[in-house]
Design an enzyme around this catalytic site. Structure first.
Site, PDB file in Angstrom:
ATOM      1  N   ASP A 104     -41.982   3.413  71.090  1.00 53.19           N
ATOM      2  CA  ASP A 104     -41.002   4.580  71.708  1.00 53.19           C
ATOM      3  C   ASP A 104     -41.058   5.980  71.054  1.00 53.19           C
ATOM      4  OD1 ASP A 104     -38.739   5.391  73.020  1.00 53.19           O
ATOM      5  OD2 ASP A 104     -37.039   4.695  71.689  1.00 53.19           O
ATOM      6  N   ASP A 141     -45.123  10.982  72.700  1.00 51.22           N
ATOM      7  CA  ASP A 141     -44.239  12.048  72.693  1.00 51.22           C
ATOM      8  C   ASP A 141     -44.461  13.245  72.103  1.00 51.22           C
ATOM      9  OD1 ASP A 141     -41.970  13.738  72.747  1.00 51.22           O
ATOM     10  OD2 ASP A 141     -40.651  12.523  71.940  1.00 51.22           O
ATOM     11  N   GLU A 152     -43.552  12.509  77.765  1.00 49.30           N
ATOM     12  CA  GLU A 152     -42.302  13.386  77.997  1.00 49.30           C
ATOM     13  C   GLU A 152     -42.454  14.879  78.285  1.00 49.30           C
ATOM     14  OE1 GLU A 152     -39.006  12.322  75.260  1.00 49.30           O
ATOM     15  OE2 GLU A 152     -38.323  14.152  75.338  1.00 49.30           O
ATOM     16  N   GLY A 194     -28.420   8.514  71.457  1.00 54.71           N
ATOM     17  CA  GLY A 194     -27.120   8.354  70.405  1.00 54.71           C
ATOM     18  C   GLY A 194     -25.824   8.194  71.440  1.00 54.71           C
ATOM     19  N   HIS A 225     -33.977   8.209  79.256  1.00 56.53           N
ATOM     20  CA  HIS A 225     -33.851   7.908  77.894  1.00 56.53           C
ATOM     21  C   HIS A 225     -32.186   8.072  77.495  1.00 56.53           C
ATOM     22  CE1 HIS A 225     -37.852   7.722  75.982  1.00 56.53           C
ATOM     23  NE2 HIS A 225     -38.293   7.988  77.067  1.00 56.53           N
ATOM     24  N   GLY A 226     -31.853   7.383  76.315  1.00 52.78           N
ATOM     25  CA  GLY A 226     -30.416   7.628  75.928  1.00 52.78           C
ATOM     26  C   GLY A 226     -29.436   7.007  76.785  1.00 52.78           C
ATOM     27  N   GLY A 227     -30.094   5.647  77.581  1.00 55.16           N
ATOM     28  CA  GLY A 227     -29.184   5.128  78.333  1.00 55.16           C
ATOM     29  C   GLY A 227     -27.851   4.279  77.963  1.00 55.16           C
ATOM     30  N   SER A 228     -27.726   4.670  76.646  1.00 48.91           N
ATOM     31  CA  SER A 228     -26.443   3.708  75.767  1.00 48.91           C
ATOM     32  C   SER A 228     -25.280   5.008  76.135  1.00 48.91           C
ATOM     33  CB  SER A 228     -26.585   3.625  74.646  1.00 48.91           C
ATOM     34  OG  SER A 228     -27.889   2.784  74.497  1.00 48.91           O
ATOM     35  N   ASN A 284     -30.962   1.731  73.159  1.00 47.19           N
ATOM     36  CA  ASN A 284     -31.011   1.498  71.844  1.00 47.19           C
ATOM     37  C   ASN A 284     -29.787   1.248  71.059  1.00 47.19           C
ATOM     38  OD1 ASN A 284     -32.288   1.384  69.071  1.00 47.19           O
ATOM     39  ND2 ASN A 284     -32.735   3.278  68.885  1.00 47.19           N
TER      40      ASN A 284
END
Ligand code: ZN
Length: 293
Positions: free
Chosen positions: A85, A106, A136, A179, A208-211, A232
């Site tokens: 990642d 990346d 990306e 985050g 990305h940043g799926g949380s 994450n």
């Protein structure tokens, strides 16, 4: 089932309107939790390490072998890819050597031409070994391993150029952030995602940043072309909350714990790790990848 490249199962997700999870691991127990969840949901998964997590675990070879050995010893039957990642160029090459089956190069912090040129090199080398590649364009907000971005929207022309390098799936900023999401976050820019998927029809996009994105926004993004969602922070928060609650209930004598045994890490870590597994299973359901193995 042996380890696989993520190319086929991410493409299948894109074609059939669901998304697979890219779940970050940190250690042995975390990896077991993700694998148990994937197996119980019959879902293909990517188990990912950031550069920092791999370093924490003892290096890319240790991380790769730990995941691979668990897949074998746990008799995992669903397709599993071991994915880097947010890798720098050198780390991408190192993971190709170490036996990762999927790489995210990346170069979003580099000038666009350099990002594209390096992506082409990584694709050529990775594909010669049957390894899938994510790259990306633009930047994704928040901070991950020192790669900091302001959360811009990915320029469409850069996305088209990056897809033309031969990568297998594309990470592109659509207002998402790494985050926890701040109170004043305005949500995903689904109009921008629509423009993006119209510019690269049928191509798998990575969120990305799926949380912390509301589930209905994630599912709308999947309908529009997102085929991989990275998770994450969600697992980390689930682990931390369950561990804190376990410790608190123990101190308060609430749960009848056997106090003679609480120094045993296998007991102390168990509630947190179970929470990670539950969180992964919940995400698999939201992404629609249960029973797609
Ligand atoms: Zn990310």
């Amino acid at each position: 089932m042996p380890l696989v490249s993520a190319e086929k199962f991410v493409k299948a997700a894109r074609e059939n309107g669901y998304a697979v999870g890219g779940f970050n691991t940190n250690n042995l127990e975390w990896t077991q939790a993700i694998l148990r969840a994937a197996e119980s949901k019959k879902a293909p998964v990517l188990i990912q390490t950031s550069m920092g997590a791999a370093k924490y675990m003892g290096g890319y070879k240790v991380a790769r072998n730990l995941i691979a050995n668990l897949v074998e010893s746990m008799n995992i039957t669903v397709p599993v890819a071991i994915h880097l990642d947010h890798g720098h160029y050198e780390d991408s090459l190192e993971c190709i050597e170490a036996g990762y089956t999927s790489i995210m190069f990346d170069g979003s912090h580099l000038p666009v031409e350099e990002n594209l040129a390096k992506a082409r090199e990584v694709v050529e080398l990775a594909h010669s070994k049957g390894i899938s590649v994510e790259a990306e364009v633009g930047t994704i907000g928040g901070e991950e391993d020192g790669i900091v971005g302001k959360g811009e929207l990915a320029p469409i022309e850069d996305a088209i150029a990056m897809v033309e390098t031969g990568i297998d799936f594309l990470a592109a900023g659509i207002g998402n952030i790494h985050g926890p999401y701040p109170e004043n976050w305005e949500g995903l820019d689904l109009d921008h995602l629509k423009k993006l998927t119209e510019a690269v029809p049928g191509f798998p996009i990575v969120l990305h940043g799926g949380s912390g994105i509301p589930d209905e926004q994630i599912q709308e993004a999947i309908r529009l072309g997102v085929a991989k969602v990275n998770v994450n922070t969600e697992g980390q928060i689930a682990f931390a909350n369950a561990t804190r609650e376990f410790s608190r209930a123990y101190d308060a004598d609430e749960a009848g714990y056997d106090k003679k045994k609480l120094f045993d890490p296998r007991k102390f870590l168990a509630p947190g790790i179970k929470a990670v597994q539950d969180a992964v299973e919940d995400r698999i359901d939201v992404f629609g990848s249960a029973n797609k193995a």
